[in-house]
Every structure is written in structure tokens, then in C-alpha cells.
Motif scaffolding. Structure first.
Motif, short mmCIF file in Angstrom:
data_model
loop_
_atom_site.label_atom_id
_atom_site.label_comp_id
_atom_site.label_asym_id
_atom_site.label_seq_id
_atom_site.Cartn_x
_atom_site.Cartn_y
_atom_site.Cartn_z
N LEU A 52 67.23 32.75 -6.94
CA LEU A 52 65.84 33.10 -7.20
C LEU A 52 65.40 34.37 -6.47
N VAL A 53 66.08 34.72 -5.40
CA VAL A 53 65.77 36.01 -4.75
C VAL A 53 66.73 37.09 -5.27
N LEU A 54 67.98 36.70 -5.54
CA LEU A 54 68.97 37.68 -5.97
C LEU A 54 68.75 38.15 -7.41
N GLN A 55 67.86 37.46 -8.16
CA GLN A 55 67.56 37.90 -9.52
C GLN A 55 66.82 39.23 -9.51
N TYR A 56 66.25 39.60 -8.36
CA TYR A 56 65.54 40.87 -8.26
C TYR A 56 66.48 41.90 -7.65
N PRO A 57 66.91 42.88 -8.45
CA PRO A 57 67.91 43.84 -7.94
C PRO A 57 67.50 44.50 -6.64
N ALA A 60 68.19 42.02 -3.90
CA ALA A 60 69.63 41.82 -3.75
C ALA A 60 70.24 43.01 -3.02
N GLU A 61 69.79 44.21 -3.38
CA GLU A 61 70.32 45.41 -2.75
C GLU A 61 69.97 45.44 -1.26
N LYS A 62 68.71 45.10 -0.96
CA LYS A 62 68.25 45.12 0.43
C LYS A 62 69.02 44.10 1.27
N LEU A 63 69.19 42.90 0.73
CA LEU A 63 69.93 41.85 1.45
C LEU A 63 71.40 42.22 1.59
N GLY A 64 71.95 42.82 0.57
CA GLY A 64 73.34 43.26 0.61
C GLY A 64 73.56 44.31 1.69
N ARG A 65 72.63 45.24 1.79
CA ARG A 65 72.73 46.27 2.83
C ARG A 65 72.61 45.66 4.21
N ALA A 66 71.69 44.70 4.33
CA ALA A 66 71.48 44.06 5.64
C ALA A 66 72.73 43.29 6.06
N LEU A 67 73.36 42.62 5.11
CA LEU A 67 74.57 41.87 5.45
C LEU A 67 75.72 42.83 5.77
N VAL A 79 85.46 43.58 -0.90
CA VAL A 79 84.66 42.37 -0.70
C VAL A 79 85.10 41.34 -1.74
N ALA A 80 85.29 40.10 -1.31
CA ALA A 80 85.66 39.03 -2.24
C ALA A 80 84.66 37.89 -2.09
N SER A 81 84.22 37.34 -3.22
CA SER A 81 83.22 36.27 -3.20
C SER A 81 83.65 35.12 -4.09
N PRO A 82 83.19 33.91 -3.76
CA PRO A 82 83.41 32.80 -4.68
C PRO A 82 82.36 32.86 -5.80
N ALA A 83 82.80 32.68 -7.05
CA ALA A 83 81.87 32.61 -8.16
C ALA A 83 81.21 31.23 -8.16
N LEU A 84 80.01 31.06 -8.57
CA LEU A 84 79.18 32.11 -9.10
C LEU A 84 78.21 32.61 -8.02
N GLY A 85 77.92 31.74 -7.06
CA GLY A 85 76.86 32.03 -6.09
C GLY A 85 77.05 33.30 -5.29
N GLY A 86 78.30 33.68 -5.03
CA GLY A 86 78.52 34.82 -4.15
C GLY A 86 78.63 36.16 -4.85
N VAL A 87 78.64 36.14 -6.19
CA VAL A 87 79.00 37.35 -6.92
C VAL A 87 78.00 38.49 -6.74
N ILE A 88 76.72 38.20 -6.93
CA ILE A 88 75.71 39.27 -6.85
C ILE A 88 75.64 39.83 -5.44
N LEU A 89 75.59 38.95 -4.47
CA LEU A 89 75.50 39.40 -3.08
C LEU A 89 76.74 40.19 -2.67
N GLY A 90 77.91 39.68 -3.06
CA GLY A 90 79.17 40.38 -2.75
C GLY A 90 79.17 41.78 -3.34
N HIS A 91 78.67 41.88 -4.55
CA HIS A 91 78.58 43.17 -5.23
C HIS A 91 77.70 44.14 -4.44
N GLU A 92 76.56 43.64 -3.96
CA GLU A 92 75.62 44.50 -3.22
C GLU A 92 76.15 44.87 -1.84
N VAL A 93 76.85 43.95 -1.19
CA VAL A 93 77.46 44.26 0.11
C VAL A 93 78.51 45.35 -0.10
#
Ligand SMILES: [Zn+2]
Length: 210
Positions: A52-57, A60-67, A79-93
Motif C-alpha cells: 500500500l505504500v510501495l504502490q506510489y513510485p 517506493a523510490e524514497k524508501l529504496g534510497r533510504a534502505l 540486489v536479490a529479492s523474494p517475489a512478490l513482496g520484495g520485488v518493488i523495494l529491491g528494484h528501488e534499492v
């Protein structure tokens, strides 16, 4: 010079304080208060749905940068993530660090695996990223898959750690937010005892009244 500072921040990521992360998640409805039956079967007063937060690019970008900023001192190749939950965040990191992002997912036999032609080069230094750690099961599995493929997992990151300090990963681990939320077996649930009924949000996230 401001331009240079912007570029540096972009490269290294922008740290966020846990309170900032919490506020962003709450404003997006990704952290909700109520009475929930989690997928584990346990009951809790708090439910987390990072999608619900990662749906907003922009979020997602801000959180990815912070991580990403949490790992500014280590070299990461992928970066490697487990699908599906980690995909968007992993992409942004990965975007923040300037590397590529891959994901692991279940194969026909139900095992987590690298598919779609994703590869890890021998000795690639891999950062494993997912959205929420509860038991950390998906992160453990992702670490195993990456290492079996020849990569070297150098660290793991998550948006939220709700393991209450119990999670012990074999690599350095950083979460943007530690969420200390108790969960209970139904028979011990204080919310049930007070007469309310648990909502089962699952992946559909039923709307709940507060
Ligand atoms: Zn309950």
C-alpha cells in the motif's frame, strides 16, 4: 555545488529516521491498527501491508534510497529479492545503488529458485532485500538460492523488522523500521477476550473500521 550534493545523495541514498518511515507507511494505510488474524494464524492489533505504500513510485523510490543508504559502506554488485513482496523495494534499492535487481520465486515444485534467465555471477556480492521480516523465512530462502547459484550474500535489508529482535540472519541485517508488535495465539488474544472479532486481511486487505 548544490548539484554535486544532489548527485552524491542520489548515489548514496538518503537516510530516513524510523519516525519518518512510520509516518509515511501510516499515511499510505500500509500500517493499520485494529484486530487482525495474520497469515500465520496469530492475532495482532497491527497489520502491515507494504504494497500500500510501495504502490506510489515516489514513496517506493524514497524508501529504496533510504534502505540503500544503510549499506553505503559495502560494495554490492546485485540486489536479490523474494517475489512478490520484495520485488518493488529491491528494484528501488538497486536503482539507488546503481546495480541490477533480480528476484527469486517458486518453481513448479514449490521451491524458491532463480527463473526467467536470472543469473548470479560467481562471487557476485549480493544484497538481499524484502519488505517485512516476521520470521525472515523468505530472506533465508533467498540467501540460500543466491549462494547455491554461486553468489555471495553480503547483507540483507528490509523495510520493516517485526521479528521483535528474534531474527538472526547469517549476514549483516538492517531494517528501516523495527515494529515491536505483539501477536498472540487465538486463545491468548486480549482483543478476542475483550469481545472483538479478528479480521483476516490476507493479501486482499479487507477494509477495516478503526
Ligand atoms: Zn484475537
Amino acid at each position: 555545488m548544490a548539484h554535486l550534493a544532489d548527485r552524491l545523495r542520489r548515489t548514496w541514498g538518503l537516510p530516513m529516521r524510523p519516525e519518518e518511515v512510520l509516518k509515511l507507511l501510516e499515511n499510505a494505510g500500509a500500517i493499520r491498527q485494529g484486530h487482525f488474524e495474520l497469515s500465520s494464524g496469530l492475532h495482532s492489533a497491527t497489520y502491515v501491508q507494504c504494497a500500500l505504500v510501495l504502490q506510489y513510485p515516489e514513496h517506493a523510490e524514497k524508501l529504496g534510497r533510504a534502505l540503500a543508504a544503510e549499506f553505503h559502506d559495502i560494495k554490492v554488485d546485485c540486489v536479490a529479492s523474494p517475489a512478490l513482496g520484495g520485488v518493488i523495494l529491491g528494484h528501488e534499492v538497486a536503482r539507488a545503488i546503481g546495480v541490477h535487481a533480480i528476484f527469486v520465486e517458486r518453481n513448479a515444485a514449490g521451491q524458491m529458485a532463480l527463473r526467467r534467465g536470472f543469473e548470479v555471477k560467481p562471487n557476485d556480492r549480493v544484497l538481499v532485500v524484502e519488505d517485512v521480516w516476521t520470521t525472515g523465512g523468505s530472506t533465508f530462502e533467498t540467501i540460500r538460492v543466491v549462494e547455491q547459484a554461486g553468489g555471495r550474500v553480503v547483507a540483507a535489508g528490509a523495510l520493516i523488522d517485526r521479528s521483535r529482535g528474534r531474527l538472526e540472519l547469517p549476514v549483516r541485517a538492517e531494517a528501516l523500521l523495527d515494529l515491536d508488535v505483539p501477536s498472540y495465539p487465538t486463545v491468548e488474544c486480549p482483543l478476542c477476550r475483550s469481545g472483538s472479532e479478528a479480521v483476516k486481511p490476507g493479501s486482499h486487505f479487507a477494509r477495516v473500521s478503526r
